[in-house]
Motif scaffolding. Structure first.
Motif, short mmCIF file in Angstrom:
data_model
loop_
_atom_site.label_atom_id
_atom_site.label_comp_id
_atom_site.label_asym_id
_atom_site.label_seq_id
_atom_site.Cartn_x
_atom_site.Cartn_y
_atom_site.Cartn_z
N ASP A 175 134.95 0.03 -17.96
CA ASP A 175 133.68 -0.68 -18.04
C ASP A 175 132.53 0.22 -17.58
O ASP A 175 131.36 -0.10 -17.74
CB ASP A 175 133.71 -1.93 -17.14
CG ASP A 175 134.70 -2.96 -17.66
OD1 ASP A 175 134.85 -3.06 -18.90
OD2 ASP A 175 135.33 -3.64 -16.84
N ASP A 176 132.88 1.36 -16.96
CA ASP A 176 131.88 2.28 -16.42
C ASP A 176 131.85 3.54 -17.29
O ASP A 176 132.33 4.61 -16.90
CB ASP A 176 132.23 2.62 -14.96
CG ASP A 176 131.10 3.37 -14.27
OD1 ASP A 176 130.06 3.60 -14.92
OD2 ASP A 176 131.26 3.73 -13.10
N GLU A 177 131.31 3.40 -18.50
CA GLU A 177 131.37 4.49 -19.47
C GLU A 177 130.60 5.73 -19.03
O GLU A 177 131.00 6.85 -19.33
CB GLU A 177 130.84 4.00 -20.83
CG GLU A 177 131.76 2.99 -21.50
CD GLU A 177 131.30 2.64 -22.91
OE1 GLU A 177 130.58 3.46 -23.52
OE2 GLU A 177 131.65 1.55 -23.38
N ALA A 178 129.50 5.54 -18.32
CA ALA A 178 128.65 6.68 -17.95
C ALA A 178 129.42 7.71 -17.13
O ALA A 178 129.31 8.92 -17.38
CB ALA A 178 127.42 6.20 -17.18
N ASP A 179 130.21 7.26 -16.16
CA ASP A 179 130.96 8.19 -15.30
C ASP A 179 131.97 8.99 -16.11
O ASP A 179 132.12 10.20 -15.92
CB ASP A 179 131.69 7.43 -14.18
CG ASP A 179 130.77 7.15 -13.01
OD1 ASP A 179 129.61 7.62 -13.04
OD2 ASP A 179 131.20 6.47 -12.07
N VAL A 180 132.66 8.31 -17.03
CA VAL A 180 133.68 9.00 -17.83
C VAL A 180 133.02 9.96 -18.82
O VAL A 180 133.49 11.08 -19.03
CB VAL A 180 134.59 7.98 -18.56
CG1 VAL A 180 135.66 8.72 -19.37
CG2 VAL A 180 135.26 7.04 -17.55
N LEU A 181 131.92 9.54 -19.41
CA LEU A 181 131.19 10.43 -20.32
C LEU A 181 130.73 11.70 -19.60
O LEU A 181 130.77 12.80 -20.16
CB LEU A 181 129.97 9.70 -20.90
CG LEU A 181 130.27 8.66 -21.99
CD1 LEU A 181 129.07 7.74 -22.20
CD2 LEU A 181 130.66 9.35 -23.31
N SER A 182 130.32 11.52 -18.36
CA SER A 182 129.90 12.68 -17.57
C SER A 182 131.07 13.64 -17.35
O SER A 182 130.91 14.86 -17.45
CB SER A 182 129.33 12.22 -16.23
OG SER A 182 128.95 13.32 -15.45
N LEU A 183 132.24 13.10 -17.06
CA LEU A 183 133.43 13.93 -16.87
C LEU A 183 133.80 14.67 -18.16
O LEU A 183 134.17 15.85 -18.14
CB LEU A 183 134.62 13.07 -16.41
CG LEU A 183 134.52 12.48 -15.00
CD1 LEU A 183 135.65 11.48 -14.76
CD2 LEU A 183 134.55 13.58 -13.94
N ILE A 184 133.68 13.97 -19.29
CA ILE A 184 133.96 14.62 -20.59
C ILE A 184 132.95 15.75 -20.83
O ILE A 184 133.32 16.84 -21.27
CB ILE A 184 133.92 13.59 -21.74
CG1 ILE A 184 135.02 12.54 -21.56
CG2 ILE A 184 134.08 14.30 -23.09
CD1 ILE A 184 134.92 11.36 -22.54
N GLY A 185 131.68 15.46 -20.52
CA GLY A 185 130.65 16.48 -20.67
C GLY A 185 130.97 17.73 -19.86
O GLY A 185 130.80 18.86 -20.34
N MET A 186 131.45 17.55 -18.63
CA MET A 186 131.79 18.69 -17.78
C MET A 186 132.94 19.50 -18.38
O MET A 186 132.94 20.73 -18.32
CB MET A 186 132.15 18.21 -16.37
CG MET A 186 130.99 17.64 -15.58
SD MET A 186 129.55 18.74 -15.47
CE MET A 186 130.26 20.15 -14.62
N GLU A 187 133.92 18.81 -18.97
CA GLU A 187 135.04 19.53 -19.59
C GLU A 187 134.55 20.36 -20.77
O GLU A 187 134.99 21.49 -20.98
CB GLU A 187 136.13 18.55 -20.04
CG GLU A 187 136.85 17.82 -18.91
CD GLU A 187 137.52 18.77 -17.91
OE1 GLU A 187 138.11 19.77 -18.34
OE2 GLU A 187 137.43 18.49 -16.70
#
Length: 465
Positions: free
Chosen positions: A128-140
């Motif tokens: 439900d917290d897409e922003a945090d996961v998107l940020s992690l994907i961005g870092m990868e």
């Protein structure tokens, strides 16, 4: 009724009291989660680890506490144990996004960033917290140096949370790396249409205009950043830099001076104020700020060199030496200091000290041709002819067939009566550039009058003879 924050404080107080007394208190699993989270946030890993251990003793089946255990294993680089525990948890809770996030964390630790992204995409479909996961994907994607995809993911973060300035900085970082300054400005302007008082976005758009050398637009952007937040130090510093580019040195001094009142003085601002006063011709005030600058940050070499340059221009070489010695006492490995030390000692006729300065400059990696030549000429001046030859031979490893080197080698070998080597280097030098023959005339006047040398020069000028 107690508020959640008050309850957390009570739990922390009870937990720390328990550690001091060695008594064992009961906490529910959520209390342990809050306690562990608190210690992780403030960086007290040992206490987080202790709370995780005690929590699992009281609640061995708690998935969240077991996930904290996974986090502890990863922190300690016990990746196989973390992986094993995650496999167990996945069998029980296949829809728990945190399991996939931690699996991605392990993959990332192993530099397997593509697999980490695939786990994070799975987590994204569950969270439900897409922003945090998107940020992690961005870092990868950043780890993979795939800046286009990273930029896109951080943009998606901002769609979820317009105040996620970390994501905004990362978007601009990607634009900068891709050298898409115009596109960055367009993106930031769209962002500002929705968030007109975002000081960070105004600051960033100003930096983009600065990179494009559109200084008036940059200045306007930094002014808007300051209107949005009149205590934004970064905006004042960038405004000052821009005013310097526009040659508004008095305005730049004013901008930098504001930052001194907002926080502890920064060496950057003090140095820039000094440079502005120098441009305005007020050298005494410039010196005052350079001296304040080295008091604030003794490692800032630009300030020390500015002080020595000030006294060098006044031909006060003793003061120059005093300050460059102070700088070297702070940082004896600074190549800029040693080069200046050598130049200053030479002015004071301290030739052996100057030669030492040039030698240290070379040892520390400054292999400019001028440094080799300056050291050679000093060695010749103090009669260290063999050392001069050795120095020039080392220089040839970096500057092969350079006329400045070849003429000096020729002069030195003739001076030492090594005729064949002298002939070799003089012929080589004349072939490369005959105009530099003045080097032998000035440094080795006796050699220049040598009949063999004169004949070699004549043969080169008139090859038919």
């Amino acid at each position: 009724m107690q508020r959640p924050g008050e309850q957390s404080n009570i739990s922390l107080t009870r937990f720390e009291s328990m550690l001091k007394t060695n008594d064992v208190y009961f906490f529910d699993s959520e209390e342990f989660e809050d306690i562990i989270h608190h210690y992780l946030e403030i960086g007290k890993i040992a206490l987080a680890k202790k709370a995780t251990k005690l929590g699992l003793e009281q609640h061995p089946s708690s998935s969240n506490l077991r996930l904290f255990q996974v986090e502890m294993y990863i922190f300690e680089d016990k990746l196989e144990q973390a992986e094993s525990l995650l496999e167990e948890l996945q069998q029980l809770e296949q829809s728990n996004e945190e399991i996939y996030i931690q699996k991605a964390n392990i993959c990332s630790r192993r530099d397997n960033h593509k697999e980490a992204i695939s786990f994070l995409e799975r987590a994204l479909s569950l969270t439900d917290d897409e922003a945090d996961v998107l940020s992690l994907i961005g870092m990868e994607y950043l780890f993979l140096e795939d800046y286009s995809n990273a930029k896109y993911k951080f943009m998606k973060c901002l769609e979820h949370d317009e105040h996620d300035y970390s994501a905004l900085y990362n978007v601009i970082y990607c634009f900068d790396y891709l050298e898409e300054n115009e596109a960055a400005i367009d993106y930031l302007n769209d962002f500002l249409n929705k968030n007109p008082y975002s000081e960070v976005a105004w600051h960033q758009v100003g930096k983009q205009y600065y990179l494009l050398k559109e200084y008036k637009k940059a200045l306007a952007s930094f002014d808007f950043a300051i209107i949005s937040d009149d205590a934004f130090i970064g905006a004042y510093l960038e405004k000052g830099k821009t005013q310097q580019k526009l040659k508004d040195y008095a305005g730049a001094i004013e901008s930098y001076t504001v930052t001194l009142g907002l926080d502890d003085p920064t060496s950057f601002a003090l140095l820039r104020i000094g440079k502005c006063y120098e441009k305005l011709g007020d050298m005494d005030l410039a010196l005052q700020f350079y001296l304040k600058c080295v008091e604030e940050d003794g490692l800032l070499d630009k300030a020390w060199t500015a002080i020595t340059d000030y006294y060098f221009r006044k031909k006060d070489y003793q003061k120059c030496l005093y300050y460059i010695d102070k700088a070297l006492n702070i940082d004896s490995e600074n190549v800029l200091y040693w080069k200046r030390y050598a130049t200053i000692c030479k002015k004071l006729n301290l030739f052996e000290e100057a030669e030492h300065g040039y030698r240290r400059t070379l040892e520390l990696g400054n292999i400019d041709i001028d440094t080799w030549i300056e050291r050679t000429d000093l060695l010749i001046h103090i009669g260290e002819f063999n050392s001069a030859i050795k120095n020039l031979n080392q220089a040839t490893e970096h500057y092969n067939n350079h006329p400045e080197i070849e003429y000096r080698l020729a002069g030195l070998y003739f001076h030492l009566n090594e005729q064949s080597k002298g002939r070799f280097h003089l012929n080589n030098a004349l072939r490369v550039d005959s105009e530099y023959i003045i080097i032998i005339e000035e440094l080795f006047p006796v050699v220049y009058e040598n009949q063999m040398v004169k004949q070699l020069i004549l043969n080169h000028q008139n090859p038919s003879l």
